[in-house]
Design an enzyme around this catalytic site. Sequence first.
Site, PDB file in Angstrom:
ATOM      1  N   TYR A 171       0.846  -1.209   0.000  1.00 25.21           N
ATOM      2  CA  TYR A 171       0.000   0.000   0.000  1.00 25.21           C
ATOM      3  C   TYR A 171       0.870   1.243   0.000  1.00 25.21           C
ATOM      4  O   TYR A 171       1.875   1.303   0.715  1.00 25.21           O
ATOM      5  CB  TYR A 171      -0.908   0.026   1.236  1.00 25.21           C
TER       6      TYR A 171
ATOM      7  N   ARG B  77      -1.932  -2.960 -18.784  1.00 27.00           N
ATOM      8  CA  ARG B  77      -3.151  -2.168 -18.612  1.00 27.00           C
ATOM      9  C   ARG B  77      -2.844  -1.094 -17.581  1.00 27.00           C
ATOM     10  O   ARG B  77      -2.169  -1.344 -16.581  1.00 27.00           O
ATOM     11  CB  ARG B  77      -4.297  -3.046 -18.113  1.00 27.00           C
TER      12      ARG B  77
ATOM     13  N   ASP C 189      -7.410  12.863 -25.323  1.00 19.09           N
ATOM     14  CA  ASP C 189      -7.339  11.465 -24.880  1.00 19.09           C
ATOM     15  C   ASP C 189      -6.677  10.685 -26.012  1.00 19.09           C
ATOM     16  O   ASP C 189      -7.308  10.372 -27.022  1.00 19.09           O
ATOM     17  CB  ASP C 189      -8.757  10.957 -24.590  1.00 19.09           C
TER      18      ASP C 189
ATOM     19  N   GLU D 235      -0.680   4.798  -0.555  1.00 17.23           N
ATOM     20  CA  GLU D 235      -1.534   5.958  -0.847  1.00 17.23           C
ATOM     21  C   GLU D 235      -0.743   7.248  -0.701  1.00 17.23           C
ATOM     22  O   GLU D 235       0.031   7.414   0.248  1.00 17.23           O
ATOM     23  CB  GLU D 235      -2.743   5.975   0.089  1.00 17.23           C
TER      24      GLU D 235
ATOM     25  N   THR E 224      -4.162   5.541 -22.050  1.00 16.41           N
ATOM     26  CA  THR E 224      -3.932   4.222 -21.488  1.00 16.41           C
ATOM     27  C   THR E 224      -2.516   3.820 -21.871  1.00 16.41           C
ATOM     28  O   THR E 224      -1.889   4.419 -22.750  1.00 16.41           O
ATOM     29  CB  THR E 224      -4.930   3.183 -22.035  1.00 16.41           C
TER      30      THR E 224
ATOM     31  N   LYS F  29      -2.322   0.084 -25.173  1.00 15.06           N
ATOM     32  CA  LYS F  29      -2.736  -0.031 -26.579  1.00 15.06           C
ATOM     33  C   LYS F  29      -1.477   0.085 -27.457  1.00 15.06           C
ATOM     34  O   LYS F  29      -0.608  -0.767 -27.344  1.00 15.06           O
ATOM     35  CB  LYS F  29      -3.800   1.013 -26.875  1.00 15.06           C
TER      36      LYS F  29
HETATM   37  N1  DSN Z   1     -12.260  -0.442 -24.951  1.00 11.20           N
HETATM   38  C1  DSN Z   1     -11.324   0.449 -25.619  1.00 11.20           C
HETATM   39  C2  DSN Z   1     -11.317   0.219 -27.080  1.00 11.20           C
HETATM   40  O1  DSN Z   1     -11.529  -0.904 -27.479  1.00 11.20           O
HETATM   41  O2  DSN Z   1     -11.053   1.128 -27.852  1.00 11.20           O
HETATM   42  C3  DSN Z   1     -11.572   1.857 -25.275  1.00 11.20           C
HETATM   43  O3  DSN Z   1     -11.606   1.994 -23.901  1.00 11.20           O
END
Ligand code: DSN
Length: 430
Positions: free
Chosen positions: A53, A233, A198, A55, A224, A227
């Site tokens: 932990y 993640r 974003d 925080e 994120t 990707k």
């Molecule tokens: N679920 C993601 C996507 O497939 O683009 C976006 O959050």
Amino acid sequence: MLYPHLLAGDPEIHGLVIQELARRRAGIDMIPSENVTSVAVIEALGTILTDKYSEGYPHKRYYGGNEYIDQIEILAEERAKALFGVTHANVQPYSGSPANQAVYMALLNPGETVLGLSLSYGGHLTHGLKVNFSGIYYNALNYTTNAEGWIDYDAVEAQAKEVRPKLLICGTTAYPRTIDFARMAAIAKSVDAFLLADISHIAGLVVAGAHPSPVGHADVITTTTHKTLRGPRGAMILCNGLPSNPLKAPERTRENIPSLIDRAVFPGLQGGPHNHQTAAIAVALKNAATEEFKTYGHQIVKNATTLAAALTSKGCRLITGGTDNHLMVMDVTALGISGSEADVALGKAGITVNKNTIPNDPRKPFDPSGIRFGTPALTSRGLKEPEVEELAEYMYSALTHPTDAAMLADIQSKVTALAQKFPPYPELEA
Ligand code: DSN
């Protein structure tokens, strides 16, 4: 045997993980938001850091024993700042939706107006869908694309002038073209709105120089990390300026954005950061700073444009006519099938895509007119233009014979033969 302790502790879960690995190796994943991360990232995720932990933020924690966790989080922050060219990075958001939620909390009061791209035109749930927190707690309004699928910046500007959002969002999950961040920044400025970029889908392309960067245009950037960035993640919030760490909540000014963001993530929304995830993000960011990653980012785009050209030459209708980035959206109704039918047919052929709405879609989101697919994961596996052209043949054959079981089985055996030449996670024994 892979994961021996998991096998001993829980053979059922172990068996399912091994089956998922086999599934990945037998087919080609073309869901454009998925990727194949490195085994170094996977090892970081599997470390003992998950137990701790912490925080708070480095050197300002509510728990003892964080001397190494602090160093890990600082490394992740420093790598993020250097990679994107910003002065502040918060690496604690658990994933993209919480990152966006933190930005809303930082910059808006409930009920204030947000303007983002509609989900059914390629936006995201958190950009103002009515059933999402963004549409429930805020006055969320959407812009759309034109009928061909292009963002019409003049129309966005006119709408922004009419509705006067406090937050304008440029970010997409199913948009195949380059985003004009400078134009979006000018629109935001003209209505005195904050601009959120974003870049979850395109972050890897941005760091590779294969898509323009929003830095210098957007007030806040969320992404994120799993990707095109090829990490675990997770998510990050990036901005310029320095947090002032005041004792009371700072005013909502541009200068205070770093402090506002940090306070929104913790204690506003989240508790303890996921330290194993932070370590894995740091590992991914180190990899993303290499020359090899730049080559990778450009190869993603080359593979996507090759695929788009091959499919278009066969008569397939791609939204906007092609792609500039890592993904494309195809209107499959022109082939006499729905998005769901296309998704199922390609799945039987060993190719994973997802059904997707198209602009002005007359069908319902659960069985829309299109499919969305892209090249980040297959590029990570080493496929290049010749293999992508081969895949275009298989995709077209499957889409034009969606109920021919023998044909789909034949395509699947060819897809599997191709897939086995390019295994994901080759370092992991089966
Ligand atoms: N679920 C993601 C996507 O497939 O683009 C976006 O959050």
